[in-house]
Design a protein around this motif. Structure first.
Motif, mmCIF file in Angstrom:
data_model
loop_
_atom_site.group_PDB
_atom_site.id
_atom_site.type_symbol
_atom_site.label_atom_id
_atom_site.label_comp_id
_atom_site.label_asym_id
_atom_site.label_seq_id
_atom_site.Cartn_x
_atom_site.Cartn_y
_atom_site.Cartn_z
ATOM 1 N N MET A 124 57.269 44.324 43.995
ATOM 2 C CA MET A 124 56.668 44.719 42.746
ATOM 3 C C MET A 124 55.806 43.566 42.225
ATOM 4 O O MET A 124 56.140 42.407 42.390
ATOM 5 C CB MET A 124 57.763 45.031 41.731
ATOM 6 N N LYS A 125 54.686 43.914 41.588
ATOM 7 C CA LYS A 125 53.867 42.868 40.997
ATOM 8 C C LYS A 125 53.499 43.237 39.572
ATOM 9 O O LYS A 125 53.332 44.405 39.238
ATOM 10 C CB LYS A 125 52.624 42.579 41.834
ATOM 11 N N GLU A 126 53.432 42.212 38.749
ATOM 12 C CA GLU A 126 53.026 42.366 37.352
ATOM 13 C C GLU A 126 51.657 41.712 37.214
ATOM 14 O O GLU A 126 51.417 40.649 37.774
ATOM 15 C CB GLU A 126 54.019 41.682 36.430
ATOM 16 N N THR A 127 50.767 42.348 36.458
ATOM 17 C CA THR A 127 49.406 41.834 36.313
ATOM 18 C C THR A 127 49.023 41.713 34.851
ATOM 19 O O THR A 127 49.308 42.600 34.055
ATOM 20 C CB THR A 127 48.407 42.783 37.012
ATOM 21 N N LEU A 128 48.375 40.603 34.523
ATOM 22 C CA LEU A 128 47.780 40.379 33.206
ATOM 23 C C LEU A 128 46.297 40.110 33.427
ATOM 24 O O LEU A 128 45.929 39.398 34.359
ATOM 25 C CB LEU A 128 48.414 39.182 32.513
ATOM 26 N N GLN A 129 45.442 40.688 32.571
ATOM 27 C CA GLN A 129 44.005 40.477 32.728
ATOM 28 C C GLN A 129 43.325 40.436 31.371
ATOM 29 O O GLN A 129 43.709 41.155 30.452
ATOM 30 C CB GLN A 129 43.394 41.593 33.577
ATOM 31 N N ASN A 130 42.329 39.571 31.262
ATOM 32 C CA ASN A 130 41.462 39.522 30.094
ATOM 33 C C ASN A 130 40.044 39.249 30.574
ATOM 34 O O ASN A 130 39.778 39.345 31.772
ATOM 35 C CB ASN A 130 41.952 38.488 29.071
ATOM 36 N N LYS A 131 39.136 38.887 29.683
ATOM 37 C CA LYS A 131 37.743 38.673 30.073
ATOM 38 C C LYS A 131 37.550 37.398 30.892
ATOM 39 O O LYS A 131 36.548 37.251 31.580
ATOM 40 C CB LYS A 131 36.854 38.634 28.841
ATOM 41 N N ASN A 132 38.508 36.477 30.838
ATOM 42 C CA ASN A 132 38.381 35.184 31.521
ATOM 43 C C ASN A 132 39.040 35.123 32.889
ATOM 44 O O ASN A 132 38.544 34.449 33.784
ATOM 45 C CB ASN A 132 38.972 34.070 30.659
ATOM 46 N N CYS A 133 40.178 35.796 33.033
ATOM 47 C CA CYS A 133 40.921 35.667 34.288
ATOM 48 C C CYS A 133 41.886 36.831 34.487
ATOM 49 O O CYS A 133 42.130 37.620 33.573
ATOM 50 C CB CYS A 133 41.687 34.350 34.321
ATOM 51 N N VAL A 134 42.392 36.911 35.691
ATOM 52 C CA VAL A 134 43.444 37.870 36.027
ATOM 53 C C VAL A 134 44.546 37.080 36.731
ATOM 54 O O VAL A 134 44.271 36.167 37.512
ATOM 55 C CB VAL A 134 42.908 39.031 36.903
ATOM 56 N N VAL A 135 45.786 37.394 36.424
ATOM 57 C CA VAL A 135 46.918 36.702 37.050
ATOM 58 C C VAL A 135 47.962 37.736 37.444
ATOM 59 O O VAL A 135 48.205 38.701 36.722
ATOM 60 C CB VAL A 135 47.505 35.610 36.113
ATOM 61 N N GLU A 136 48.529 37.558 38.636
ATOM 62 C CA GLU A 136 49.546 38.467 39.156
ATOM 63 C C GLU A 136 50.801 37.676 39.490
ATOM 64 O O GLU A 136 50.716 36.580 40.040
ATOM 65 C CB GLU A 136 49.070 39.136 40.442
ATOM 66 N N TYR A 137 51.938 38.265 39.163
ATOM 67 C CA TYR A 137 53.224 37.710 39.586
ATOM 68 C C TYR A 137 53.754 38.641 40.654
ATOM 69 O O TYR A 137 54.073 39.799 40.389
ATOM 70 C CB TYR A 137 54.185 37.615 38.407
ATOM 71 N N ARG A 138 53.807 38.134 41.866
ATOM 72 C CA ARG A 138 54.290 38.917 43.010
ATOM 73 C C ARG A 138 55.730 38.500 43.283
ATOM 74 O O ARG A 138 55.986 37.561 44.040
ATOM 75 C CB ARG A 138 53.404 38.660 44.225
ATOM 76 N N GLU A 139 56.646 39.217 42.648
ATOM 77 C CA GLU A 139 58.057 38.830 42.716
ATOM 78 C C GLU A 139 58.607 38.889 44.134
ATOM 79 O O GLU A 139 59.373 38.019 44.546
ATOM 80 C CB GLU A 139 58.894 39.713 41.782
ATOM 81 N N SER A 140 58.214 39.900 44.908
ATOM 82 C CA SER A 140 58.730 40.019 46.272
ATOM 83 C C SER A 140 58.230 38.877 47.163
ATOM 84 O O SER A 140 58.932 38.449 48.072
ATOM 85 C CB SER A 140 58.345 41.367 46.881
ATOM 86 N N ASP A 141 57.016 38.377 46.899
ATOM 87 C CA ASP A 141 56.469 37.248 47.662
ATOM 88 C C ASP A 141 56.812 35.904 47.029
ATOM 89 O O ASP A 141 56.500 34.859 47.592
ATOM 90 C CB ASP A 141 54.943 37.354 47.752
ATOM 91 N N LYS A 142 57.399 35.949 45.828
ATOM 92 C CA LYS A 142 57.712 34.741 45.056
ATOM 93 C C LYS A 142 56.461 33.881 44.900
ATOM 94 O O LYS A 142 56.404 32.727 45.314
ATOM 95 C CB LYS A 142 58.854 33.959 45.700
ATOM 96 N N GLN A 143 55.432 34.505 44.277
ATOM 97 C CA GLN A 143 54.143 33.835 44.136
ATOM 98 C C GLN A 143 53.412 34.312 42.887
ATOM 99 O O GLN A 143 53.507 35.472 42.512
ATOM 100 C CB GLN A 143 53.283 34.133 45.367
ATOM 101 N N ILE A 144 52.699 33.385 42.255
ATOM 102 C CA ILE A 144 51.776 33.715 41.170
ATOM 103 C C ILE A 144 50.373 33.482 41.722
ATOM 104 O O ILE A 144 50.103 32.442 42.340
ATOM 105 C CB ILE A 144 52.020 32.841 39.930
ATOM 106 N N PHE A 145 49.496 34.453 41.531
ATOM 107 C CA PHE A 145 48.124 34.393 42.026
ATOM 108 C C PHE A 145 47.181 34.598 40.849
ATOM 109 O O PHE A 145 47.378 35.519 40.061
ATOM 110 C CB PHE A 145 47.908 35.493 43.075
#
Length: 76
Positions: free
Chosen positions: A1-22
């Motif tokens: 599962m991944k959670e995503t936050l986005q605005n006009k400046n950037c997008v960030v994803e938390y990939r819990e299954s991969d244990k990674q923030i992108f």
């Protein structure tokens, strides 16, 4: 599962299954700067802080600063 936050400046994803923030910077169209986390320790705490501090003005520098606070190593 991944959670995503986005605005006009950037997008960030938390990939819990991969244990990674992108993260991806949306303001630089030529270089398309990105980052991802390399370490797993402190990742959940860093993501909790990112979601707490997230605003319409958050940028990639803010995300990297939070990761550094929690000693999460990043590649960018």
């Amino acid at each position: 599962m991944k959670e995503t936050l986005q605005n006009k400046n950037c997008v960030v994803e938390y990939r819990e299954s991969d244990k990674q923030i992108f993260g991806r910077d949306l303001t630089d169209q030529n270089n398309e700067p990105v980052f991802y986390t390399k370490s797993k320790r402190g990742l959940k705490k860093a993501w909790a802080k990112i979601t707490e501090k997230w605003t319409d003005e958050t940028d990639m520098h803010d995300l990297l600063t939070i990761c550094q606070e929690y000693k999460v190593r990043c590649h960018y």
